[in-house]
Write a protein that holds these residues in place. Structure first.
Motif, PDB file in Angstrom:
ATOM      1  N   PHE A 150       0.891  -1.190   0.030  1.00  0.00           N
ATOM      2  CA  PHE A 150       0.117   0.025  -0.058  1.00  0.00           C
ATOM      3  C   PHE A 150       1.051   1.084   0.103  1.00  0.00           C
ATOM      4  N   ILE A 151       0.461   2.214  -0.723  1.00  0.00           N
ATOM      5  CA  ILE A 151       0.944   3.660  -0.651  1.00  0.00           C
ATOM      6  C   ILE A 151      -0.236   4.631   0.065  1.00  0.00           C
ATOM      7  N   PHE A 152      -0.025   5.228   1.339  1.00  0.00           N
ATOM      8  CA  PHE A 152      -0.841   5.800   2.037  1.00  0.00           C
ATOM      9  C   PHE A 152      -0.513   7.265   1.858  1.00  0.00           C
ATOM     10  N   ILE A 153      -1.330   8.202   1.283  1.00  0.00           N
ATOM     11  CA  ILE A 153      -0.849   9.612   1.040  1.00  0.00           C
ATOM     12  C   ILE A 153      -2.038  10.318   1.638  1.00  0.00           C
ATOM     13  N   MET A 154      -1.515  10.791   2.929  1.00  0.00           N
ATOM     14  CA  MET A 154      -2.660  11.370   3.813  1.00  0.00           C
ATOM     15  C   MET A 154      -2.377  12.828   4.327  1.00  0.00           C
ATOM     16  N   PRO A 155      -3.454  13.593   4.663  1.00  0.00           N
ATOM     17  CA  PRO A 155      -3.362  15.070   5.261  1.00  0.00           C
ATOM     18  C   PRO A 155      -3.101  14.854   6.672  1.00  0.00           C
ATOM     19  N   GLU A 156      -2.819  16.145   7.233  1.00  0.00           N
ATOM     20  CA  GLU A 156      -2.762  16.340   8.892  1.00  0.00           C
ATOM     21  C   GLU A 156      -3.868  16.868   9.009  1.00  0.00           C
ATOM     22  N   TYR A 157      -4.807  16.312   9.753  1.00  0.00           N
ATOM     23  CA  TYR A 157      -6.039  16.696  10.317  1.00  0.00           C
ATOM     24  C   TYR A 157      -6.042  16.842  11.887  1.00  0.00           C
ATOM     25  N   ASN A 158      -6.104  17.847  12.543  1.00  0.00           N
ATOM     26  CA  ASN A 158      -5.694  18.022  13.885  1.00  0.00           C
ATOM     27  C   ASN A 158      -4.476  17.036  14.501  1.00  0.00           C
ATOM     28  N   GLY A 159      -3.416  17.296  13.977  1.00  0.00           N
ATOM     29  CA  GLY A 159      -2.509  16.729  14.452  1.00  0.00           C
ATOM     30  C   GLY A 159      -2.113  15.229  14.188  1.00  0.00           C
ATOM     31  N   SER A 160      -2.896  14.610  13.266  1.00  0.00           N
ATOM     32  CA  SER A 160      -2.794  13.242  12.878  1.00  0.00           C
ATOM     33  C   SER A 160      -3.383  12.841  11.561  1.00  0.00           C
ATOM     34  N   TYR A 161      -3.633  11.673  11.307  1.00  0.00           N
ATOM     35  CA  TYR A 161      -4.179  11.333   9.983  1.00  0.00           C
ATOM     36  C   TYR A 161      -5.713  11.327  10.072  1.00  0.00           C
ATOM     37  N   PRO A 162      -6.352  11.382   8.908  1.00  0.00           N
ATOM     38  CA  PRO A 162      -7.912  11.611   9.019  1.00  0.00           C
ATOM     39  C   PRO A 162      -8.810  10.577   9.573  1.00  0.00           C
ATOM     40  N   GLY A 163      -9.953  10.903  10.263  1.00  0.00           N
ATOM     41  CA  GLY A 163     -10.827   9.929  10.938  1.00  0.00           C
ATOM     42  C   GLY A 163     -11.361   8.942   9.774  1.00  0.00           C
ATOM     43  N   ILE A 164     -11.552   9.332   8.750  1.00  0.00           N
ATOM     44  CA  ILE A 164     -12.155   8.516   7.691  1.00  0.00           C
ATOM     45  C   ILE A 164     -11.153   7.461   7.161  1.00  0.00           C
ATOM     46  N   LEU A 165      -9.993   7.518   7.377  1.00  0.00           N
ATOM     47  CA  LEU A 165      -8.927   6.479   7.303  1.00  0.00           C
ATOM     48  C   LEU A 165      -8.947   5.579   8.344  1.00  0.00           C
ATOM     49  N   LYS A 166      -9.025   5.637   9.346  1.00  0.00           N
ATOM     50  CA  LYS A 166      -9.101   5.054  10.647  1.00  0.00           C
ATOM     51  C   LYS A 166     -10.423   4.253  10.563  1.00  0.00           C
ATOM     52  N   LEU A 167     -11.496   4.831  10.128  1.00  0.00           N
ATOM     53  CA  LEU A 167     -12.787   4.094   9.928  1.00  0.00           C
ATOM     54  C   LEU A 167     -12.642   3.064   8.954  1.00  0.00           C
ATOM     55  N   MET A 168     -12.168   3.333   7.979  1.00  0.00           N
ATOM     56  CA  MET A 168     -11.742   2.258   6.912  1.00  0.00           C
ATOM     57  C   MET A 168     -11.273   1.109   7.298  1.00  0.00           C
ATOM     58  N   LEU A 169     -10.103   1.396   8.146  1.00  0.00           N
ATOM     59  CA  LEU A 169      -9.038   0.314   8.875  1.00  0.00           C
ATOM     60  C   LEU A 169      -9.912  -0.487   9.880  1.00  0.00           C
ATOM     61  N   ASP A 170     -10.853   0.294  10.480  1.00  0.00           N
ATOM     62  CA  ASP A 170     -11.643  -0.243  11.695  1.00  0.00           C
ATOM     63  C   ASP A 170     -12.707  -1.265  11.140  1.00  0.00           C
ATOM     64  N   ILE A 171     -13.253  -1.002   9.972  1.00  0.00           N
ATOM     65  CA  ILE A 171     -14.427  -1.783   9.507  1.00  0.00           C
ATOM     66  C   ILE A 171     -13.894  -3.041   8.522  1.00  0.00           C
ATOM     67  N   SER A 172     -12.578  -2.757   8.264  1.00  0.00           N
ATOM     68  CA  SER A 172     -12.035  -3.871   7.262  1.00  0.00           C
ATOM     69  C   SER A 172     -12.103  -5.076   7.815  1.00  0.00           C
ATOM     70  N   ASP A 173     -12.099  -6.379   7.007  1.00  0.00           N
ATOM     71  CA  ASP A 173     -11.666  -7.552   7.488  1.00  0.00           C
ATOM     72  C   ASP A 173     -10.162  -7.711   7.459  1.00  0.00           C
ATOM     73  N   ILE A 174      -9.488  -7.201   8.767  1.00  0.00           N
ATOM     74  CA  ILE A 174      -8.156  -6.886   8.957  1.00  0.00           C
ATOM     75  C   ILE A 174      -7.233  -8.188   8.309  1.00  0.00           C
ATOM     76  N   GLU A 175      -7.745  -9.396   8.781  1.00  0.00           N
ATOM     77  CA  GLU A 175      -6.610 -10.465   8.462  1.00  0.00           C
ATOM     78  C   GLU A 175      -6.492 -10.368   6.685  1.00  0.00           C
ATOM     79  N   LYS A 176      -7.539 -10.497   5.960  1.00  0.00           N
ATOM     80  CA  LYS A 176      -7.595 -10.345   4.789  1.00  0.00           C
ATOM     81  C   LYS A 176      -7.086  -9.189   3.897  1.00  0.00           C
ATOM     82  N   CYS A 177      -7.363  -7.927   4.560  1.00  0.00           N
ATOM     83  CA  CYS A 177      -6.971  -6.712   3.976  1.00  0.00           C
ATOM     84  C   CYS A 177      -5.683  -6.254   4.174  1.00  0.00           C
ATOM     85  N   TYR A 178      -5.007  -6.635   5.531  1.00  0.00           N
ATOM     86  CA  TYR A 178      -3.668  -6.080   5.685  1.00  0.00           C
ATOM     87  C   TYR A 178      -2.535  -6.969   6.155  1.00  0.00           C
ATOM     88  N   PHE A 179      -3.284  -7.991   7.002  1.00  0.00           N
ATOM     89  CA  PHE A 179      -2.037  -8.920   7.659  1.00  0.00           C
ATOM     90  C   PHE A 179      -0.886  -9.243   6.556  1.00  0.00           C
TER      91      PHE A 179
END
Ligand SMILES: Cc1cc2nc3c(=O)[nH]c(=O)nc-3n(C[C@H](O)[C@H](O)[C@H](O)COP(=O)(O)O)c2cc1C
Length: 174
Positions: free
Chosen positions: A72-101
């Motif tokens: 993966f290439i992640f290109i992401m802006p700084e929102y309130n000192g970190s990466y955007p919540g929408i990105l964390k939301l995507m990570l949190d709702i994914s099937d993490i084993e299949k998508c990321y492990f």
């Protein structure tokens, strides 16, 4: 397969412009990739049972962009000192084993301030490491992003282009 993730759903984002520059470097080097813009995430992802039951539209995103990706290439802006919540939301709702492990990633941070989202890249590194993703040491902060483009919208930082090329070489060989 490599998937480039544009890590905000904000319209007309500077991140989107940086993503376009990065894509042109990938194409110049003949590196094949898929591209997932978080503006295109389905609107039905946010619901009470989202952690248990993914919507059919999000399953399609997983199947097209996340599960087949090895890197993966992640290109992401700084929102309130970190990466955007929408990105964390995507990570949190994914099937993490299949998508990321056991996959690989490189990171680019974008900000209007001076930090270039260094903290957001570190935060995301922690989360990705939790998801058993190896993150490359070469993280690229782009600070004062609007100043990196001229009045015609051309990207003017040769130094950053060089870093993109280095990062792409690293990613290909990871
Ligand atoms: C919700 C929100 C929070 C932001 N927080 C920061 C911040 O903490 N530090 C910073 O330098 N810029 C911050 N910015 C400005 C962004 O870095 C700026 O918009 C930059 O262009 C990258 O974001 P973009 O890709 O959405 O355009 C914030 C912007 C938004 C929309």
């Amino acid at each position: 397969m490599i998937t480039l993730i544009s890590g905000t759903n904000r319209t007309n984002s500077w991140t989107g412009k940086v993503v376009d520059v990065y894509k042109s470097r990938l194409r110049l080097k003949g590196v094949k990739f898929e591209s997932l813009d978080l503006r295109d995430l389905p609107l039905d992802i946010m619901k009470i049972d989202m952690y248990k039951k993914r919507s059919d539209k999000f399953l399609a995103v997983e199947n097209e962009f996340l599960i087949p990706a090895k890197k993966f290439i992640f290109i992401m802006p700084e929102y309130n000192g970190s990466y955007p919540g929408i990105l964390k939301l995507m990570l949190d709702i994914s099937d993490i084993e299949k998508c990321y492990f056991y996959k690989k990633a490189v990171l680019v941070g974008v900000s209007s301030g001076r930090a270039g989202n260094v903290r957001g890249m570190d935060d995301l590194t922690n989360v990705l490491n939790y998801l058993r993703i190896d993150v490359s040491y070469l993280k690229i902060p782009i600070s004062r992003v609007s100043e990196q483009f001229d009045e015609k919208g051309e990207f003017i930082s040769d130094e950053t282009i060089l870093l993109f090329d280095q990062q792409i070489n690293l990613l290909v060989n990871m």
